[in-house]
Design a protein around this motif. Structure first.
Motif, PDB file in Angstrom:
ATOM      1  N   LEU A   1       3.250  -6.753 -12.397  1.00 53.61           N
ATOM      2  CA  LEU A   1       1.911  -7.298 -12.678  1.00 53.61           C
ATOM      3  C   LEU A   1       0.892  -6.770 -11.665  1.00 53.61           C
ATOM      4  N   GLY A   2       1.307  -6.707 -10.407  1.00 56.17           N
ATOM      5  CA  GLY A   2       0.432  -6.154  -9.375  1.00 56.17           C
ATOM      6  C   GLY A   2       0.083  -4.702  -9.647  1.00 56.17           C
ATOM      7  N   LEU A   3       1.070  -3.953 -10.121  1.00 53.14           N
ATOM      8  CA  LEU A   3       0.828  -2.559 -10.477  1.00 53.14           C
ATOM      9  C   LEU A   3      -0.176  -2.473 -11.624  1.00 53.14           C
ATOM     10  N   LEU A   4       0.018  -3.278 -12.649  1.00 50.42           N
ATOM     11  CA  LEU A   4      -0.916  -3.267 -13.780  1.00 50.42           C
ATOM     12  C   LEU A   4      -2.326  -3.617 -13.324  1.00 50.42           C
ATOM     13  N   ARG A   5      -2.436  -4.550 -12.436  1.00 56.75           N
ATOM     14  CA  ARG A   5      -3.768  -4.934 -11.930  1.00 56.75           C
ATOM     15  C   ARG A   5      -4.399  -3.792 -11.138  1.00 56.75           C
TER      16      ARG A   5
ATOM     17  N   GLU B   1       6.632   9.808 -14.117  1.00 55.31           N
ATOM     18  CA  GLU B   1       8.040   9.520 -13.830  1.00 55.31           C
ATOM     19  C   GLU B   1       8.163   8.473 -12.726  1.00 55.31           C
ATOM     20  N   LEU B   2       7.316   8.593 -11.717  1.00 53.73           N
ATOM     21  CA  LEU B   2       7.332   7.618 -10.624  1.00 53.73           C
ATOM     22  C   LEU B   2       6.966   6.223 -11.131  1.00 53.73           C
ATOM     23  N   LEU B   3       5.917   6.141 -11.932  1.00 55.18           N
ATOM     24  CA  LEU B   3       5.490   4.850 -12.487  1.00 55.18           C
ATOM     25  C   LEU B   3       6.575   4.240 -13.360  1.00 55.18           C
ATOM     26  N   THR B   4       7.122   5.041 -14.255  1.00 55.72           N
ATOM     27  CA  THR B   4       8.166   4.549 -15.159  1.00 55.72           C
ATOM     28  C   THR B   4       9.403   4.129 -14.379  1.00 55.72           C
ATOM     29  N   GLY B   5       9.778   4.934 -13.401  1.00 58.92           N
ATOM     30  CA  GLY B   5      10.946   4.597 -12.589  1.00 58.92           C
ATOM     31  C   GLY B   5      10.759   3.307 -11.815  1.00 58.92           C
ATOM     32  N   PHE B   6       9.584   3.140 -11.222  1.00 56.86           N
ATOM     33  CA  PHE B   6       9.293   1.921 -10.470  1.00 56.86           C
ATOM     34  C   PHE B   6       9.382   0.698 -11.385  1.00 56.86           C
ATOM     35  N   ILE B   7       8.702   0.751 -12.510  1.00 55.61           N
ATOM     36  CA  ILE B   7       8.714  -0.389 -13.433  1.00 55.61           C
ATOM     37  C   ILE B   7      10.134  -0.658 -13.923  1.00 55.61           C
ATOM     38  N   GLY B   8      10.854   0.392 -14.272  1.00 55.94           N
ATOM     39  CA  GLY B   8      12.230   0.230 -14.739  1.00 55.94           C
ATOM     40  C   GLY B   8      13.132  -0.426 -13.700  1.00 55.94           C
ATOM     41  N   ARG B   9      13.029   0.012 -12.458  1.00 60.98           N
ATOM     42  CA  ARG B   9      13.840  -0.588 -11.387  1.00 60.98           C
ATOM     43  C   ARG B   9      13.491  -2.061 -11.186  1.00 60.98           C
ATOM     44  N   GLU B  10      12.199  -2.365 -11.229  1.00 65.55           N
ATOM     45  CA  GLU B  10      11.788  -3.765 -11.062  1.00 65.55           C
ATOM     46  C   GLU B  10      12.298  -4.622 -12.227  1.00 65.55           C
ATOM     47  N   LEU B  11      12.252  -4.090 -13.427  1.00 61.08           N
ATOM     48  CA  LEU B  11      12.751  -4.852 -14.579  1.00 61.08           C
ATOM     49  C   LEU B  11      14.266  -5.027 -14.513  1.00 61.08           C
TER      50      LEU B  11
ATOM     51  N   GLU C   1      -0.755  10.022  -4.291  1.00 62.19           N
ATOM     52  CA  GLU C   1      -1.498   8.783  -4.517  1.00 62.19           C
ATOM     53  C   GLU C   1      -0.670   7.771  -5.306  1.00 62.19           C
ATOM     54  N   THR C   2       0.105   8.251  -6.260  1.00 65.15           N
ATOM     55  CA  THR C   2       0.974   7.358  -7.031  1.00 65.15           C
ATOM     56  C   THR C   2       2.039   6.756  -6.126  1.00 65.15           C
ATOM     57  N   GLN C   3       2.660   7.583  -5.294  1.00 63.99           N
ATOM     58  CA  GLN C   3       3.669   7.086  -4.358  1.00 63.99           C
ATOM     59  C   GLN C   3       3.082   6.038  -3.417  1.00 63.99           C
ATOM     60  N   ASP C   4       1.909   6.330  -2.883  1.00 62.46           N
ATOM     61  CA  ASP C   4       1.252   5.383  -1.967  1.00 62.46           C
ATOM     62  C   ASP C   4       0.962   4.062  -2.665  1.00 62.46           C
ATOM     63  N   MET C   5       0.452   4.131  -3.893  1.00 58.40           N
ATOM     64  CA  MET C   5       0.132   2.909  -4.630  1.00 58.40           C
ATOM     65  C   MET C   5       1.399   2.090  -4.887  1.00 58.40           C
ATOM     66  N   LEU C   6       2.481   2.742  -5.268  1.00 59.80           N
ATOM     67  CA  LEU C   6       3.730   2.027  -5.549  1.00 59.80           C
ATOM     68  C   LEU C   6       4.285   1.385  -4.281  1.00 59.80           C
ATOM     69  N   GLU C   7       4.177   2.068  -3.153  1.00 59.92           N
ATOM     70  CA  GLU C   7       4.623   1.489  -1.886  1.00 59.92           C
ATOM     71  C   GLU C   7       3.794   0.259  -1.525  1.00 59.92           C
ATOM     72  N   GLU C   8       2.485   0.343  -1.720  1.00 58.22           N
ATOM     73  CA  GLU C   8       1.616  -0.801  -1.432  1.00 58.22           C
ATOM     74  C   GLU C   8       1.936  -1.984  -2.337  1.00 58.22           C
ATOM     75  N   VAL C   9       2.167  -1.725  -3.606  1.00 59.66           N
ATOM     76  CA  VAL C   9       2.506  -2.784  -4.551  1.00 59.66           C
ATOM     77  C   VAL C   9       3.834  -3.427  -4.155  1.00 59.66           C
ATOM     78  N   ALA C  10       4.813  -2.598  -3.797  1.00 64.54           N
ATOM     79  CA  ALA C  10       6.131  -3.119  -3.424  1.00 64.54           C
ATOM     80  C   ALA C  10       6.062  -3.957  -2.146  1.00 64.54           C
ATOM     81  N   GLU C  11       5.245  -3.543  -1.197  1.00 63.53           N
ATOM     82  CA  GLU C  11       5.111  -4.285   0.056  1.00 63.53           C
ATOM     83  C   GLU C  11       4.369  -5.606  -0.124  1.00 63.53           C
ATOM     84  N   ALA C  12       3.497  -5.664  -1.112  1.00 69.23           N
ATOM     85  CA  ALA C  12       2.664  -6.855  -1.307  1.00 69.23           C
ATOM     86  C   ALA C  12       3.402  -8.011  -1.971  1.00 69.23           C
TER      87      ALA C  12
END
Length: 189
Positions: A85-89, A128-138, A65-76
């Motif tokens: 910000l989209g992830l936080l929302r 780890e997935l959440l932190t990695g995603f945010i870190g890469r985006e930053l 579910e975390t992977q799916d959410m991160l993919e959706e956020v990245a695609e949006a």
């Protein structure tokens, strides 16, 4: 496994995830899970040999579910700050249930640790997935990797701390304030 068998397996995992979240891993029996899933207790063993196997299945759901959410956020969104910000929302959409019961992933990591350590480690992969995603985006905003990772951890800690305090106090305002602070940190980066 047949389609019907897969459906029963998913019912058992959903019932287990809900029970573990609301009552704790240690207080949940296989009979509780079977009853909540509408599956005869004897049939549970057809799908899972042990309660630890169920815990691992629940942890797998959290990661998926975390992977799916991160993919959706990245695609949006293409902009890195807007992605975070989209992830936080997205995370804030489950605030009410987190205030009522805490974070199901954090509780699983804690509760599984002694009896199902592999499931605990697997559930922790969501963080780890959440932190990695945010870190890469930053990093994409120009932050050095070490700074981006530190900021990513800070955002996740703010969110998780907000959940813990809001749950303890039964006050959704605490969690809303945490999300606002996390958003403010993004603006400052």
């Amino acid at each position: 496994m047949s389609k019907r068998g897969d459906q029963k397996r998913q019912q058992l995992l959903a019932a287990a995830a809900n029970r573990f979240w609301r009552h704790g891993y240690g207080s949940t029996s296989l009979a509780d899970i079977a009853k909540d899933a509408g599956v005869p207790l004897g049939n549970v063993y057809y799908y899972f040999r042990t309660k630890q196997d169920i815990a691992t299945g629940v942890a797998d759901i959290f990661v998926a579910e975390t992977q799916d959410m991160l993919e959706e956020v990245a695609e949006a969104e293409a902009d890195p700050r807007r992605r975070v910000l989209g992830l936080l929302r997205r995370l804030s959409q489950s605030s009410r249930s987190r205030v009522d019961h805490g974070c199901p992933i954090a509780l699983a990591v804690r509760d599984f640790r002694s009896e199902a350590p592999k499931a605990s480690a697997r559930a922790a992969e969501s963080f780890e997935l959440l932190t990695g995603f945010i870190g890469r985006e930053l990093q994409r905003t120009g932050s050095r990797p070490s700074v981006a990772l530190a900021k990513a951890r800070e955002i996740v800690v703010e969110w998780q701390g907000g959940i813990s305090l809001a749950h303890a106090l039964g006050d959704a305002t605490v969690l809303a304030e945490s999300f606002r602070r996390a958003e403010q940190r993004l603006i400052q980066i």
